[in-house]
Design an enzyme around this catalytic site. Structure first.
Site, mmCIF file in Angstrom:
data_model
loop_
_atom_site.group_PDB
_atom_site.id
_atom_site.type_symbol
_atom_site.label_atom_id
_atom_site.label_comp_id
_atom_site.label_asym_id
_atom_site.label_seq_id
_atom_site.Cartn_x
_atom_site.Cartn_y
_atom_site.Cartn_z
ATOM 1 C CD1 TRP A 114 -2.216 -2.183 1.762
ATOM 2 C CD2 TRP A 114 -3.034 -1.127 -0.027
ATOM 3 N NE1 TRP A 114 -3.263 -2.922 1.272
ATOM 4 C CE2 TRP A 114 -3.788 -2.310 0.186
ATOM 5 C CE3 TRP A 114 -3.361 -0.309 -1.103
ATOM 6 C CZ2 TRP A 114 -4.849 -2.689 -0.649
ATOM 7 C CZ3 TRP A 114 -4.418 -0.676 -1.929
ATOM 8 C CH2 TRP A 114 -5.151 -1.844 -1.699
ATOM 9 C CG ASP A 132 -3.136 3.852 4.361
ATOM 10 O OD1 ASP A 132 -4.177 3.646 5.015
ATOM 11 O OD2 ASP A 132 -2.868 3.259 3.287
ATOM 12 C CE LYS A 189 -8.404 -3.253 4.180
ATOM 13 N NZ LYS A 189 -7.722 -2.324 3.291
HETATM 14 C C1 LIG Z 1 -7.187 -1.822 2.179
HETATM 15 C C2 LIG Z 1 -6.128 -0.794 2.234
HETATM 16 C C3 LIG Z 1 -6.064 0.272 1.318
HETATM 17 C C4 LIG Z 1 -7.015 0.403 0.146
HETATM 18 O O1 LIG Z 1 -8.234 0.870 0.551
HETATM 19 P P1 LIG Z 1 -9.398 1.204 -0.505
HETATM 20 O O2 LIG Z 1 -10.472 1.681 0.413
HETATM 21 O O3 LIG Z 1 -9.728 -0.053 -1.228
HETATM 22 O O4 LIG Z 1 -8.910 2.249 -1.417
HETATM 23 C C5 LIG Z 1 -5.065 1.203 1.477
HETATM 24 N N1 LIG Z 1 -4.163 1.112 2.471
HETATM 25 C C6 LIG Z 1 -4.194 0.107 3.367
HETATM 26 C C7 LIG Z 1 -3.165 0.045 4.447
HETATM 27 C C8 LIG Z 1 -5.173 -0.874 3.271
HETATM 28 O O5 LIG Z 1 -5.200 -1.880 4.157
#
Ligand SMILES: *Cc1c(COP(=O)(O)O)cnc(C)c1O
Length: 365
Positions: free
Chosen positions: A106, A176, A200
């Site tokens: 990511w 993030d 999540k």
């Molecule tokens: C799942 C995830 C993403 C992507 O998220 P989207 O909502 O599908 O854009 C980005 N960063 C991390 C750390 C993730 O676990």
């Protein structure tokens, strides 16, 4: 209980398990929300009833995560992936560079997207060791003129997590936290911005939380489309355009559930106990299971492991499926197995997985 309710042990990486109590409450309110004669999905997002749901969700976030007053809490759309673009569009001005701490797939994506907007560089990377650990604080190098430093707090695919964050001084640290937000207490004041897709730890997909220090909004790039400016959403209380109202309702209910669990400290304790069950199964297996992550970098959210060979892994996943476990296959880019034990995954599900792993080992060793 498992079979009569048609339930499974849900270890999906995302979208992932939601608290059963929340799903049941949403079901009971689905058709007629609080005697309004209609569903929350059918209401105007300008109605008083919706606005209360909206503001409650934001207030609960503020209180659970101890977000200081000088931060905006925004509810956006487009997932964390849109944030990969919005962050450099808003904050990466032409005179500056942005640095990215590379700790997994990511952060790779975040960096690639920022490259299309401006100048970026890597502040550290553990790619050489297949991201089996996060960089140490000593390895992270940034410049005091950087627009920001970007970090991925938890690496969903590789199963690693930062236990400590760098102190970046005047340079905003942007995190993030898609896969570990509200899984543990964090000192929000260390960050210029924290963002996360909801699917999540916070609710269903479709809502993205962004927590941004107010002074950053004032200095942000003004020459971008209105909808992509954080300041637009901040000055409209995240009601500039129609919000994902049902998702925000669910977010509020998940946060209320967290309050009922005893708040963030309690949730963090549970998460530690849950992950320990599965890591114990790995560590006590005499090498039958091997963890991908180095111990100091282990994630409490995503537990990645392998078995001796692909044939045995296939067998493991097949028997796990038959025993009611869902989502244990590793990400397609890494292979192996992964158990995602987010906030809403019950302790009993992790106990069941530990027991299954021990029994599988006894049978196939
Ligand atoms: C799942 C995830 C993403 C992507 O998220 P989207 O909502 O599908 O854009 C980005 N960063 C991390 C750390 C993730 O676990």
């Amino acid at each position: 209980m498992l079979s009569s309710q048609k339930s499974v042990y849900n270890f999906n990486a995302g979208p992932s398990a939601l608290p059963r109590e929340v799903l049941e409450k949403a079901q009971s309110e689905l058709v007629d929300f609080k005697d309004s004669g209609m569903s929350i999905m059918e209401m105007s997002h300008r109605s008083a009833a919706y606005e209360e749901v909206h503001n409650q969700a934001i207030l609960r976030l503020r209180s659970l995560f101890s977000i200081p007053e000088n931060y905006e809490v925004l509810l956006l759309q487009g997932g964390a992936s849109l944030q990969f673009a919005m962050i450099p569009m808003n904050f990466l001005t032409s005179a500056k560079k942005a640095s990215y701490i590379m700790s997994g797939a990511w952060s790779d994506k975040a960096l690639k997207e920022a490259k299309t907007i401006g100048e970026v560089y890597e502040a550290a990377s553990t790619k050489e060791v297949n991201y089996n650990r996060v960089p140490t604080l000593d390895e992270i190098k940034w410049d005091e003129n950087d627009a920001y430093v970007h970090i991925t707090s938890n690496n969903t695919i590789f199963g690693t997590q930062f236990q400590e964050f760098p102190t970046t001084g005047a340079v905003p640290l942007i995190a993030d936290m898609s896969s570990d937000i509200l899984s543990r207490p964090v000192d929000v004041s260390k960050f210029g911005m924290i963002y996360a897709g909801a699917q999540k730890n916070l609710g269903p997909s479709g809502v993205t939380v962004a927590i941004i220090r107010k002074d950053l909004l004032e200095n942000a790039n003004a020459s971008i489309p209105t909808i992509l400016k954080y300041s637009t959403h901040a000055s409209n209380n995240s009601l500039y355009n129609t919000p994902p109202s049902f998702g925000i309702y669910m977010l509020g209910e998940v946060l209320a559930w967290m309050e009922e669990q005893g708040g963030l400290e309690k949730v963090a304790q549970n998460n530690e106990a849950k992950a320990k069950l599965i890591y114990d199964a790995i560590d006590n297996s005499n090498g039958f299971y091997t963890g991908h992550a180095e111990k100091e970098s282990r994630s409490l959210m995503n537990i990645t492991f392998r078995l001796a060979d692909e044939q045995l892994e296939k067998q493991f996943l097949q028997e796990a499926k038959e025993a009611g476990f869902v989502g244990l296959n590793g990400h397609r880019s890494v292979g192996g197995c992964r158990a995602s034990a987010y906030n809403a995954v019950p302790f009993t599900a992790c106990q069941a997985l530990q027991q299954f792993m021990e029994e599988f080992q006894a049978k196939h060793q």
